[in-house]
Design a protein around this motif. Structure first.
Motif, PDB file in Angstrom:
ATOM      1  N   VAL A 119       1.519   0.596 -11.536  1.00 15.12           N
ATOM      2  CA  VAL A 119       2.677   1.034 -11.711  1.00 15.12           C
ATOM      3  C   VAL A 119       3.379   1.097 -10.178  1.00 15.12           C
ATOM      4  CG1 VAL A 119       4.761   2.812 -12.275  1.00 15.12           C
ATOM      5  CG2 VAL A 119       2.774   2.171 -13.820  1.00 15.12           C
ATOM      6  N   VAL A 120       4.326   0.165  -9.945  1.00  7.56           N
ATOM      7  CA  VAL A 120       4.888   0.226  -8.645  1.00  7.56           C
ATOM      8  C   VAL A 120       6.339   0.974  -8.332  1.00  7.56           C
ATOM      9  CG1 VAL A 120       5.955  -1.329  -6.940  1.00  7.56           C
ATOM     10  CG2 VAL A 120       3.660  -1.943  -7.753  1.00  7.56           C
ATOM     11  N   GLU A 121       6.226   1.722  -7.334  1.00  8.56           N
ATOM     12  CA  GLU A 121       7.483   2.244  -6.946  1.00  8.56           C
ATOM     13  C   GLU A 121       8.368   1.326  -6.034  1.00  8.56           C
ATOM     14  OE1 GLU A 121       9.179   5.974  -4.103  1.00  8.56           O
ATOM     15  OE2 GLU A 121       6.790   5.770  -4.551  1.00  8.56           O
ATOM     16  N   GLY A 122       9.583   0.719  -6.752  1.00  7.95           N
ATOM     17  CA  GLY A 122      10.284  -0.428  -6.042  1.00  7.95           C
ATOM     18  C   GLY A 122      10.649  -1.396  -6.966  1.00  7.95           C
ATOM     19  N   HIS A 123      11.096  -2.471  -6.245  1.00 13.54           N
ATOM     20  CA  HIS A 123      11.467  -3.641  -7.079  1.00 13.54           C
ATOM     21  C   HIS A 123      10.234  -4.663  -7.068  1.00 13.54           C
ATOM     22  CE1 HIS A 123      15.538  -2.661  -7.691  1.00 13.54           C
ATOM     23  NE2 HIS A 123      15.662  -2.378  -6.261  1.00 13.54           N
ATOM     24  N   THR A 124       9.945  -5.285  -8.201  1.00 13.04           N
ATOM     25  CA  THR A 124       8.900  -6.273  -8.261  1.00 13.04           C
ATOM     26  C   THR A 124       9.368  -7.563  -8.907  1.00 13.04           C
ATOM     27  OG1 THR A 124       8.455  -5.592 -10.731  1.00 13.04           O
ATOM     28  CG2 THR A 124       7.281  -4.508  -8.989  1.00 13.04           C
ATOM     29  N   ALA A 125       8.741  -8.676  -8.611  1.00 13.39           N
ATOM     30  CA  ALA A 125       8.990 -10.019  -9.033  1.00 13.39           C
ATOM     31  C   ALA A 125       7.992 -10.745  -9.695  1.00 13.39           C
ATOM     32  CB  ALA A 125       9.738 -10.965  -7.963  1.00 13.39           C
ATOM     33  N   ARG A 133       0.837  -1.374  -0.030  1.00 16.94           N
ATOM     34  CA  ARG A 133      -0.068  -0.096  -0.133  1.00 16.94           C
ATOM     35  C   ARG A 133       0.941   1.452   0.066  1.00 16.94           C
ATOM     36  NH1 ARG A 133      -2.599   2.580   4.595  1.00 16.94           N
ATOM     37  NH2 ARG A 133      -2.024   0.366   5.715  1.00 16.94           N
ATOM     38  N   GLY A 134       0.753   2.276  -1.006  1.00 16.36           N
ATOM     39  CA  GLY A 134       1.302   3.517  -1.091  1.00 16.36           C
ATOM     40  C   GLY A 134       2.418   3.495  -2.037  1.00 16.36           C
ATOM     41  N   LYS A 135       2.749   2.162  -2.335  1.00 17.79           N
ATOM     42  CA  LYS A 135       3.737   2.047  -3.316  1.00 17.79           C
ATOM     43  C   LYS A 135       3.318   1.747  -5.008  1.00 17.79           C
ATOM     44  CE  LYS A 135       7.647   1.704  -1.131  1.00 17.79           C
ATOM     45  NZ  LYS A 135       8.905   2.613  -1.263  1.00 17.79           N
ATOM     46  N   GLY A 136       2.110   1.437  -5.125  1.00 19.53           N
ATOM     47  CA  GLY A 136       1.479   1.252  -6.299  1.00 19.53           C
ATOM     48  C   GLY A 136       0.286   1.963  -6.644  1.00 19.53           C
ATOM     49  N   ARG A 137       0.267   2.517  -7.966  1.00 14.35           N
ATOM     50  CA  ARG A 137      -0.947   3.360  -8.330  1.00 14.35           C
ATOM     51  C   ARG A 137      -1.139   2.905  -9.987  1.00 14.35           C
ATOM     52  NH1 ARG A 137      -2.715   7.339  -5.544  1.00 14.35           N
ATOM     53  NH2 ARG A 137      -3.590   8.519  -7.551  1.00 14.35           N
ATOM     54  N   TYR A 138      -2.358   3.007 -10.335  1.00 16.11           N
ATOM     55  CA  TYR A 138      -2.730   2.954 -11.589  1.00 16.11           C
ATOM     56  C   TYR A 138      -2.209   4.185 -12.526  1.00 16.11           C
ATOM     57  CZ  TYR A 138      -5.918  -1.162 -11.273  1.00 16.11           C
ATOM     58  OH  TYR A 138      -6.207  -2.264 -11.390  1.00 16.11           O
ATOM     59  N   GLU A 139      -1.558   3.666 -13.496  1.00 10.88           N
ATOM     60  CA  GLU A 139      -1.226   4.703 -14.676  1.00 10.88           C
ATOM     61  C   GLU A 139      -2.669   5.344 -15.239  1.00 10.88           C
ATOM     62  OE1 GLU A 139       0.359   3.214 -18.123  1.00 10.88           O
ATOM     63  OE2 GLU A 139      -1.056   1.371 -18.415  1.00 10.88           O
ATOM     64  N   CYS A 140      -2.696   6.779 -15.521  1.00 13.68           N
ATOM     65  CA  CYS A 140      -3.601   7.251 -16.061  1.00 13.68           C
ATOM     66  C   CYS A 140      -3.420   7.726 -17.292  1.00 13.68           C
ATOM     67  CB  CYS A 140      -3.989   8.727 -15.328  1.00 13.68           C
ATOM     68  SG  CYS A 140      -5.514   9.754 -15.915  1.00 13.68           S
TER      69      CYS A 140
END
Length: 298
Positions: A179-185, A153-160
């Motif tokens: 779109v997530v701010e940080g590393h993903t897997a 929570r707070g790291k991901g938002r939908y692109e507009c």
């Protein structure tokens, strides 16, 4: 959009859960699909069903599973349904799981999520969809793909991708991605996507999607947070790059069908694969026709 206090309903107490995750399920008239989805979330700590004034038993079913029900009244523009829920609801947990009503978790995926959210290296996870269409698993047809469905929570938002939207383009995010701010897997286990709706409902839903996509193609301004089409990027970026290339081709709806049906081996999925691939090509045709309509109307 609305007053949050007026939209909340008192949920039935959920059984003791082991996963500190909040699931958000966006719905409208999903009484047929919702029980399977909510049953698969028994170990999830909190579930919100974000409804758009359903006229069937969706709300009653959600309450019976202990979900929190919120009504969303779309009035156009941005944010749309899921982003509004993430921005507005008092979520209990630090991890968010986004699901559709026709999607459900497997026990294997639940166990994988339990381990994944303990890993401090990652702020989001892509989860594959295993799609069932007309009662048949689509193993080919280019139907399977990954969605970034689990994130802090707070790291991901939908692109507009389009701010000028209205209810004719659906009240929830169409082909926008988180779109997530940080590393993903990536997680190994898939979400199961069971499309139990009629083909008539499928066509109506994708008619709204094509309204949105036509406006996106004509939109000359790109939001800085939007995923750029890229052959070397994520799967979502590659799919977006591929669609752009097909759009540039003469006869692209037919070319897209042939790509799905032959190059992606859709013919191995039998009659459901043929119908699915045909609908994919028809969707392309609808978008291009509506682009022409919008240009003429100007």
């Amino acid at each position: 959009m609305q007053k949050l206090a007026e939209s909340m309903t008192a949920p039935v107490a959920r059984p003791a859960a082991t996963l500190p995750v909040t699931a958000i399920i966006a719905v409208r008239n999903e009484a047929r699909n919702l029980p399977r989805c909510l049953e698969s979330l028994r170990e999830i700590g909190e579930a919100y069903v974000v409804d758009s004034q359903s006229t069937d038993d969706t709300v009653e079913i959600a309450r019976s599973f202990g979900a929190k029900v919120v009504q969303f009244h779309y009035q156009g523009g941005w944010p749309k349904k899921r982003q509004w829920a993430m921005d507005s609801l008092p979520l209990l947990h630090d991890w968010i799981l986004l699901l559709d009503a026709d999607e459900c978790l497997t026990p294997e995926l639940t166990d994988e999520i339990r381990a994944a959210i303990q890993d401090p290296r990652y702020d989001g996870y892509h989860i594959a969809l295993r799609i069932y269409f007309l009662g048949h698993e689509l193993r080919h047809s280019g139907a399977s793909f990954y969605k970034l469905s689990l994130f802090r929570r707070g790291k991901g938002r939908y692109e507009c991708r389009l701010k000028d939207q209205d209810s004719s383009m659906a009240d929830m995010e169409v082909h926008e991605h988180v779109v997530v701010e940080g590393h993903t897997a990536r997680l190994k286990s898939p979400v199961l996507h069971h499309n139990y709706s009629s083909l008539s409902h499928y066509i109506q839903k994708h008619d709204a999607y094509s309204n949105w996509e036509a406006k996106v193609w004509l939109n000359s301004t790109t939001s800085p947070d939007a995923l750029a089409p890229s052959l070397t990027g994520t799967q979502a970026q590659r799919r977006r790059w591929l669609r752009r290339k097909f759009f540039a081709l003469p006869g692209s709806p037919l070319a897209f069908f042939l790509y799905k049906y032959f190059f992606r081996l859709g013919f191995l999925d039998g009659i459901p694969g043929l119908i699915y691939c045909c609908f994919q090509g028809i969707q392309f045709f609808h978008v291009k026709a509506k682009i022409y309509e919008l240009k003429v109307s100007k």
